[in-house]
Design an enzyme around this catalytic site. Structure first.
Site, PDB file in Angstrom:
ATOM      1  N   THR A 161      24.156  16.749  15.696  1.00  0.00           N
ATOM      2  CA  THR A 161      25.050  17.629  16.861  1.00  0.00           C
ATOM      3  C   THR A 161      25.482  16.611  17.969  1.00  0.00           C
ATOM      4  OG1 THR A 161      22.788  17.824  17.889  1.00  0.00           O
ATOM      5  CG2 THR A 161      23.428  19.759  16.557  1.00  0.00           C
ATOM      6  N   LYS A 183      17.805  13.662  12.739  1.00  0.00           N
ATOM      7  CA  LYS A 183      18.562  14.152  13.720  1.00  0.00           C
ATOM      8  C   LYS A 183      18.108  14.355  14.980  1.00  0.00           C
ATOM      9  CE  LYS A 183      20.238  17.372  15.378  1.00  0.00           C
ATOM     10  NZ  LYS A 183      19.935  17.877  16.518  1.00  0.00           N
ATOM     11  N   THR A 194       9.185  16.117  16.694  1.00  0.00           N
ATOM     12  CA  THR A 194      10.440  16.395  17.376  1.00  0.00           C
ATOM     13  C   THR A 194      11.514  16.207  16.529  1.00  0.00           C
ATOM     14  OG1 THR A 194      11.496  15.899  19.492  1.00  0.00           O
ATOM     15  CG2 THR A 194      10.577  13.987  18.346  1.00  0.00           C
ATOM     16  N   GLU A 273      20.796  10.853  24.075  1.00  0.00           N
ATOM     17  CA  GLU A 273      22.267  11.209  24.476  1.00  0.00           C
ATOM     18  C   GLU A 273      22.648  10.299  25.893  1.00  0.00           C
ATOM     19  OE1 GLU A 273      22.369  15.910  23.562  1.00  0.00           O
ATOM     20  OE2 GLU A 273      21.558  15.097  25.267  1.00  0.00           O
ATOM     21  N   ASN A 402      25.436  16.946  28.554  1.00  0.00           N
ATOM     22  CA  ASN A 402      24.558  18.351  28.779  1.00  0.00           C
ATOM     23  C   ASN A 402      25.294  19.140  29.870  1.00  0.00           C
ATOM     24  OD1 ASN A 402      22.174  18.115  27.052  1.00  0.00           O
ATOM     25  ND2 ASN A 402      22.194  16.028  27.737  1.00  0.00           N
ATOM     26  N   THR A 407      30.741  24.148  26.746  1.00  0.00           N
ATOM     27  CA  THR A 407      32.220  24.588  27.189  1.00  0.00           C
ATOM     28  C   THR A 407      33.066  23.437  26.929  1.00  0.00           C
ATOM     29  OG1 THR A 407      31.651  23.471  29.109  1.00  0.00           O
ATOM     30  CG2 THR A 407      31.304  25.599  29.307  1.00  0.00           C
TER      31      THR A 407
END
Length: 407
Positions: A161, A183, A194, A273, A402, A407
């Site tokens: 992702t 992932k 997790t 991230e 995030n 969007t």
């Protein structure tokens, strides 16, 4: 060689790793994201034993609910993953869609529906684009065996992702091989394991032994991982063993599985991230392993510690804050400042603050080479237990990723 098994880097040599005997895989585009593969299927061509663990979230998605029921039989043979859409909080329709995907994978592979695990990961609250997914499986069915030519990195890439790179690992035990794919780089804090991680092996392993090995491996790897303290609604880790290579030494297999899972854990932490550094926190001198992990996670998950690591600022005051705020568990009442030590790398910063002669070493510890790690060490001075946990720094890029995710 170590522990009777061989540790193999997937980056060695020009060829990607291959699946264990009698496993095959398919990837393709099913309309879950704008472009690129977003559906993957891995299947064993022979009966298998299996073990799995799942999120404890009260909002577990239909994929987890269905997979948990199927995994109870400990005979799973196939795994399908849908990327970019978690299919969570989608009501009865979401459950129906998950069941339909499992049915289509069963038809495509010839595996009974009750032996198919499904993982779904991505945005929460959006229905699956079933028209596109149906079209994808119709096309794959028309291709027959030609649809199954994907290698482990292809599957790991199709599962991604917000990951920036695919994550795979390989180990060997005698004639048998273990291949893992994973992932997950955000919404990442264990409450069982997790993220999504699957391990396939051609070793012959009884189901009970496989389950015990998986739980032990998770306890020292994925349970020790955190990026942002948030437990996903879709977390799944599973291992499938089809026996094509014959039996192996069970302790050696367990050691190889634990090492492989730790390899994937480090890859996930390094790719958190917005991460620019791998962060490892070790707590020793604890009363018991649970306390060691709890205090280590408290340091690892502190936004102030994570931002200090990102800025290469050896602000040890934030570390002692993160240790000292643990006041709820009875064991932690024994923590005393006079017993605690804190270090960055091999430089002690509390209670003995480094002098000018050690500042250069401290700077090196906070600015590791590319793909290096920042190590924070805490000793509590209470007992013999220790734990190491894995995460990453906190950067402005994490906020951007995030803030813009849907969007």
């Amino acid at each position: 060689m170590m522990h009777g098994y061989e540790s193999v880097s997937v980056d060695e040599g020009p060829e990607p790793p291959e699946w264990p005997r009698e496993f095959r895989a398919h990837t393709g585009h099913g309309g879950l994201r704008e472009r690129g593969d977003d559906i993957s299927v891995v299947v064993s061509d022979r009966p298998s034993t299996s073990a799995a663990m799942f999120t404890k979230s009260h909002f577990a998605g239909p994929a987890v609910v269905l997979s948990r029921a199927n995994a109870a039989g400990r005979a799973m043979r196939a795994v399908v993953t849908l990327a970019q859409n978690a299919n969570v909080a989608t009501g009865r329709q979401g459950a129906e869609h998950a069941a339909e995907v499992v049915g289509r994978v069963a038809a495509l592979t010839g595996v009974p529906q009750g032996e198919v695990l499904i993982g779904s990961t991505g945005v929460i609250g959006r229905p699956l684009p079933m028209a596109d997914i149906r079209a994808h499986f119709d096309e794959a069915a028309a291709l027959g065996t030609a649809a199954f030519g994907a290698a482990p990195p292809d599957v790991a890439r199709a599962m991604m992702t917000t990951d920036t790179r695919p994550k795979t690992a390989v180990r060997t035990v005698g004639r048998a091989r273990l291949v893992g794919v994973a992932k997950g780089v955000g919404m990442l804090e264990p409450n069982m394991a997790t993220m999504l991680a699957y391990v396939l092996t051609d070793a012959a392993v009884p189901a009970d032994a496989l389950d015990a090995a998986l739980r032990a491996a998770v306890d020292t790897s994925f349970h020790c991982l955190s990026v942002d303290t948030d437990t996903s609604t879709s977390d799944t880790v599973a291992v499938i063993a089809n026996g094509a290579a014959g039996p192996v030494d069970t302790p050696e297999l367990a050691a190889a599985l634990a090492d492989l899972c730790l390899d994937l854990t480090r890859q996930l932490a390094r790719d958190g991230e917005g991460a620019t550094k791998l962060l490892r926190v070790t707590v020793g001198g604890a009363l018991n392993p649970a306390q060691a992990r709890r205090i280590a996670k408290s340091v690892l998950n502190s936004p102030l510690v994570k931002t200090a690591v990102h800025g290469a600022d050896p602000n040890w005051g934030r570390v002692v804050m993160a240790v000292g705020k643990n006041t709820e568990h009875p064991d932690d009442a024994a923590i005393r400042p006079g017993l605690v030590t804190v270090g960055f790398g091999d430089v002690e910063v509390y209670p003995r603050e480094p002098g000018p002669d050690t500042l250069a070493r401290l700077a090196d510890a906070m600015r590791p080479p590319e793909d290096g790690s920042v190590d924070i060490t805490v000793t509590l001075g209470l007992g013999p237990a220790a734990a190491m946990v894995y995460g990453c720094d906190l950067s402005a890029e994490y906020v951007r990723v995030n803030a813009d995710y849907t969007t």
